[in-house]
Design an enzyme around this catalytic site. Sequence first.
Site, PDB file in Angstrom:
ATOM      1  N   TYR A   1       2.988  40.972 -37.963  1.00 54.57           N
ATOM      2  CA  TYR A   1       3.715  41.008 -36.617  1.00 54.57           C
ATOM      3  C   TYR A   1       4.905  41.701 -36.944  1.00 54.57           C
ATOM      4  CZ  TYR A   1       0.589  38.037 -33.700  1.00 54.57           C
ATOM      5  OH  TYR A   1      -0.589  37.418 -33.059  1.00 54.57           O
TER       6      TYR A   1
ATOM      7  N   LYS B   1       9.319  32.714 -33.200  1.00 55.93           N
ATOM      8  CA  LYS B   1       9.536  32.744 -34.784  1.00 55.93           C
ATOM      9  C   LYS B   1       8.455  32.514 -35.608  1.00 55.93           C
ATOM     10  CE  LYS B   1      13.369  31.806 -38.081  1.00 55.93           C
ATOM     11  NZ  LYS B   1      12.540  31.190 -39.113  1.00 55.93           N
TER      12      LYS B   1
ATOM     13  N   CYS C   1     -25.831  10.093 -55.873  1.00 58.63           N
ATOM     14  CA  CYS C   1     -25.061   9.696 -54.855  1.00 58.63           C
ATOM     15  C   CYS C   1     -25.308  10.607 -53.597  1.00 58.63           C
ATOM     16  CB  CYS C   1     -23.597   9.552 -55.446  1.00 58.63           C
ATOM     17  SG  CYS C   1     -22.356   9.212 -53.928  1.00 58.63           S
TER      18      CYS C   1
ATOM     19  N   ASP D   1       6.115  31.810 -38.777  1.00 57.02           N
ATOM     20  CA  ASP D   1       6.258  31.406 -40.043  1.00 57.02           C
ATOM     21  C   ASP D   1       5.483  31.800 -41.076  1.00 57.02           C
ATOM     22  OD1 ASP D   1       7.682  29.684 -41.751  1.00 57.02           O
ATOM     23  OD2 ASP D   1       6.531  27.846 -41.218  1.00 57.02           O
TER      24      ASP D   1
ATOM     25  N   CYS E   1     -16.902   9.094 -58.170  1.00 53.49           N
ATOM     26  CA  CYS E   1     -18.293   8.377 -58.384  1.00 53.49           C
ATOM     27  C   CYS E   1     -18.853   9.309 -59.382  1.00 53.49           C
ATOM     28  CB  CYS E   1     -18.840   8.348 -57.136  1.00 53.49           C
ATOM     29  SG  CYS E   1     -20.517   7.906 -57.105  1.00 53.49           S
TER      30      CYS E   1
ATOM     31  N   LYS F   1      15.367  26.475 -33.772  1.00 59.00           N
ATOM     32  CA  LYS F   1      13.944  25.946 -34.409  1.00 59.00           C
ATOM     33  C   LYS F   1      13.587  24.356 -33.703  1.00 59.00           C
ATOM     34  CE  LYS F   1      13.984  27.593 -38.649  1.00 59.00           C
ATOM     35  NZ  LYS F   1      13.794  27.088 -40.119  1.00 59.00           N
TER      36      LYS F   1
ATOM     37  N   CYS G   1     -18.203   2.975 -55.324  1.00 61.25           N
ATOM     38  CA  CYS G   1     -18.638   4.192 -54.247  1.00 61.25           C
ATOM     39  C   CYS G   1     -19.195   3.742 -53.187  1.00 61.25           C
ATOM     40  CB  CYS G   1     -19.587   4.977 -55.090  1.00 61.25           C
ATOM     41  SG  CYS G   1     -20.057   6.259 -53.784  1.00 61.25           S
TER      42      CYS G   1
ATOM     43  N   GLU H   1      11.700  36.019 -28.797  1.00 60.03           N
ATOM     44  CA  GLU H   1      10.409  36.007 -29.393  1.00 60.03           C
ATOM     45  C   GLU H   1      10.231  34.818 -30.218  1.00 60.03           C
ATOM     46  OE1 GLU H   1      11.477  39.149 -32.235  1.00 60.03           O
ATOM     47  OE2 GLU H   1      12.057  40.616 -30.929  1.00 60.03           O
TER      48      GLU H   1
ATOM     49  N   CYS I   1     -22.874   4.971 -52.669  1.00 62.61           N
ATOM     50  CA  CYS I   1     -23.988   4.403 -53.568  1.00 62.61           C
ATOM     51  C   CYS I   1     -23.578   3.153 -54.280  1.00 62.61           C
ATOM     52  CB  CYS I   1     -24.397   5.582 -54.245  1.00 62.61           C
ATOM     53  SG  CYS I   1     -23.159   5.865 -55.876  1.00 62.61           S
TER      54      CYS I   1
HETATM   55  S1  IVH Z   1      14.313  38.820 -36.543  1.00 59.37           S
HETATM   56  C1  IVH Z   1      18.666  39.854 -39.081  1.00 59.37           C
HETATM   57  N1  IVH Z   1      12.386  38.182 -35.506  1.00 59.37           N
HETATM   58  O1  IVH Z   1      12.945  34.491 -39.825  1.00 59.37           O
HETATM   59  C2  IVH Z   1      17.455  38.945 -39.232  1.00 59.37           C
HETATM   60  N2  IVH Z   1      12.918  37.247 -37.783  1.00 59.37           N
HETATM   61  O2  IVH Z   1      16.109  34.199 -40.889  1.00 59.37           O
HETATM   62  C3  IVH Z   1      16.381  39.729 -38.366  1.00 59.37           C
HETATM   63  N3  IVH Z   1      11.229  35.679 -38.432  1.00 59.37           N
HETATM   64  O3  IVH Z   1      12.758  35.411 -42.688  1.00 59.37           O
HETATM   65  C4  IVH Z   1      15.041  38.763 -38.067  1.00 59.37           C
HETATM   66  N4  IVH Z   1       9.796  35.568 -36.718  1.00 59.37           N
HETATM   67  O4  IVH Z   1      11.300  36.939 -41.430  1.00 59.37           O
HETATM   68  C5  IVH Z   1      13.218  38.026 -36.360  1.00 59.37           C
HETATM   69  N5  IVH Z   1      10.409  37.415 -34.408  1.00 59.37           N
HETATM   70  C6  IVH Z   1      11.306  37.321 -35.493  1.00 59.37           C
HETATM   71  C7  IVH Z   1      10.951  36.515 -36.313  1.00 59.37           C
HETATM   72  C8  IVH Z   1      11.821  36.591 -37.548  1.00 59.37           C
HETATM   73  C9  IVH Z   1      10.260  35.181 -37.971  1.00 59.37           C
HETATM   74  C10 IVH Z   1      11.844  35.288 -39.808  1.00 59.37           C
HETATM   75  C11 IVH Z   1      12.307  36.501 -40.541  1.00 59.37           C
HETATM   76  C12 IVH Z   1      13.342  35.923 -41.347  1.00 59.37           C
HETATM   77  C13 IVH Z   1      13.702  34.609 -40.747  1.00 59.37           C
HETATM   78  C14 IVH Z   1      15.368  34.842 -40.250  1.00 59.37           C
END
Ligand code: IVH
Length: 705
Positions: A226, A117, A433, A119, A427, A315, A409, A115, A412
């Site tokens: 999500y 990740k 201006c 943010d 300014c 990451k 500026c 999946e 102007c």
């Molecule tokens: S699974 C046991 N899936 O990443 C932990 N986490 O350190 C199960 N996060 O703050 C988490 N996308 O909120 C999982 N597809 C995803 C994710 C995800 C973002 C975040 C989660 C947590 C951090 C995990």
Amino acid sequence: MPDTPAVQQRIQALTERLHHLNHQYYQLDISEVSDQEFDQLLAELQQLETEHPDLAQPNSPTRRVGGTITKQFPTAVHRYPMLSLGNTYSEDDLREFDERVQRGLEGAPYSYVCELKFDGVAMSLSYEHGELVQGVTRGDGNRGDVVTANIRTIKSLPLALRPGPDQPQDFEVRGEVFMPLPVFAELNAEREQNGEALLANPRNAASGTLKLQNSSQVAARKLRFYAYSLLTPGRHFTSHSAALEALSRYGLPVSDTWRRAGSLAEVLDFVHYWAKKRFELPVATDGIVIKVDDLRQQDQLGFTAKSPRWAIAYKYPAEAARTRLNEVVYNVGRTGAVTPVAMLTPVPLAGTVVKRATLHNANQIGLLDLRLGDMVYVEKGGEIIPKITGVDLSARAVEAVPIEYPTECPACGTPLVRPEGEAHFRCPNERACPPQLKARLEHYVSRRALNIDGLGAETVGRFFDLGLVTTPADIYDLPARRPELVTLERLGQKSIDNLLAGIEASKQVPFPRVLFGLGIRYVGETVAQKLAAHYRSIDALVAASAEKMAAVPEVGGVIAVAAAHWFQQPENSDLIERLRQAGVQLAVTGEAPLPASDRLAGLTFVISGVFEQHSREELQQLITSNGGKITGSISKKLSYLVAGDNMGPAKREKALGFKVPIISETELMALLPNPEDAPATDLLAPEAPTEPAGGTEAGQQGSLF
Ligand code: IVH
């Protein structure tokens, strides 16, 4: 063991540093170091503890999930702890993870789910009998803040699920709340226009939004969610992929980016595919999550103290690029603030080609010691706003020219001023201006202000360039100038009809939005609403002194002075008269005045650093309008130091020395009354607050009077 004292010292130093970084990150939302640096420190500590178990401390940062809860919301204990994931930064690490899984499953076949990740902010949702009953943040992993009311504002989140035969009666959904990138960009553009501090990245924006007390403000921020896991007591599904499919069937938003992967090679394909492609998504992502699909195998692999052995996060490295700084241009904003912008040799970065980067202000140029022609490193903050993070000094030409900040500026020619305590040069020629006038027109017609259909920023800018309009009042003369409009290229009869109808309709826009549309410095939407509700007409505002205005809740000294100054300018009296004649709404009907409080009476505050949800001025006025005092220096009599991002270490140490509590913006908000809970007796603004008991240092008051 001969090296024990050194090891002990190192463990101590790492422990303190990590505790500090955790506090900064979870309590104050400040990232002092990158995730990668944090993980390296944590890994070093972990290693030392493994090698010297006798030296490991019971509350070591390696043994906790991280994070503490804020006082603002009621808290709830998680039925299943919210753990975090182990992070890796290399394909070799992924290979090792795969080998560990293989060993743990003793040769049995297995597959993964990959999946993205996301943010944002981790969220736990409880559904009972198909209804959303609670939303809780991760907090410290065991207990988090109950933010159900705010979560309910997320439109894509079903409050009631689509029933299905396999739907568990009660279950928890885990997922990520995030602010879509376009919403984040819009929010920051608006903050920039209003002269407010910019939000660092979409994650901070989402976490700040979730902590807002007023859920209607949350709704306006258009958060999304999500889902990425479903938890039930006992096992309801056989695989994670089946649970994800079920979540989608029940109507929960699941990003359709996830895939099954039968081998590590397929996992790596997924990692490579999304490395660049992820920048096309509307959500910020910082990596990939790899999970063993079979739930029995997950059980078999189990957990370490803080994370599952069946999952890992990969990451992506922070995207940086090296390019040449060719020129610095200076933008003049609506309020006259001058922002330096670096013009770069175009370079591909994180999915787009970067040609410009913000330099924020003159300090930034000095801090980086930039010279024209330098090779610079550019990164995308929150993967959206490019910024210059450093200079490659080894590539600096001897003749590289230092950057001279303009003294006049660029638009102007008026000499620039830099008010004390402000980072921006300004300014002061607000009357004439050109970029300021143009930006004020754009602001007046914008969606949140007069929202004039058919007269967008581009058209009004064009009219300005043609000399057709200079101030908002000129807009109402446009109907009489139809013969001139019809001669303009790219403006057909139909567009003109539409535009004129839009101008007519704008005369019905309520007074608070008109007041906001005037573009008075610091008068954002909220302040405009408060002022309008309190004074009820523009005439009452014109007649009000700055002192009186400052006593209105959420207004305070700095804003009041700016507003009073604005109303005193003869050209603005003229503008108001012309708007009145045009029939624009310059008074409210119906609503009652808004509350202030004396909740902070007797308390003194120092505000330091940069904040996420409010500008410093907003925090000042929030404190003063609730009876608190602002002071400039830290003494043992100080009640609180409100700490934002980038606060100097000297202040922190001084406060710690005097045992003055250091609080975050969020904690400050928790001290204030919730506007919706204000008792009826609070409805009248109090007199200016009295001197607090104990007093503060004379001459240090933030008050302007
Ligand atoms: S699974 C046991 N899936 O990443 C932990 N986490 O350190 C199960 N996060 O703050 C988490 N996308 O909120 C999982 N597809 C995803 C994710 C995800 C973002 C975040 C989660 C947590 C951090 C995990």
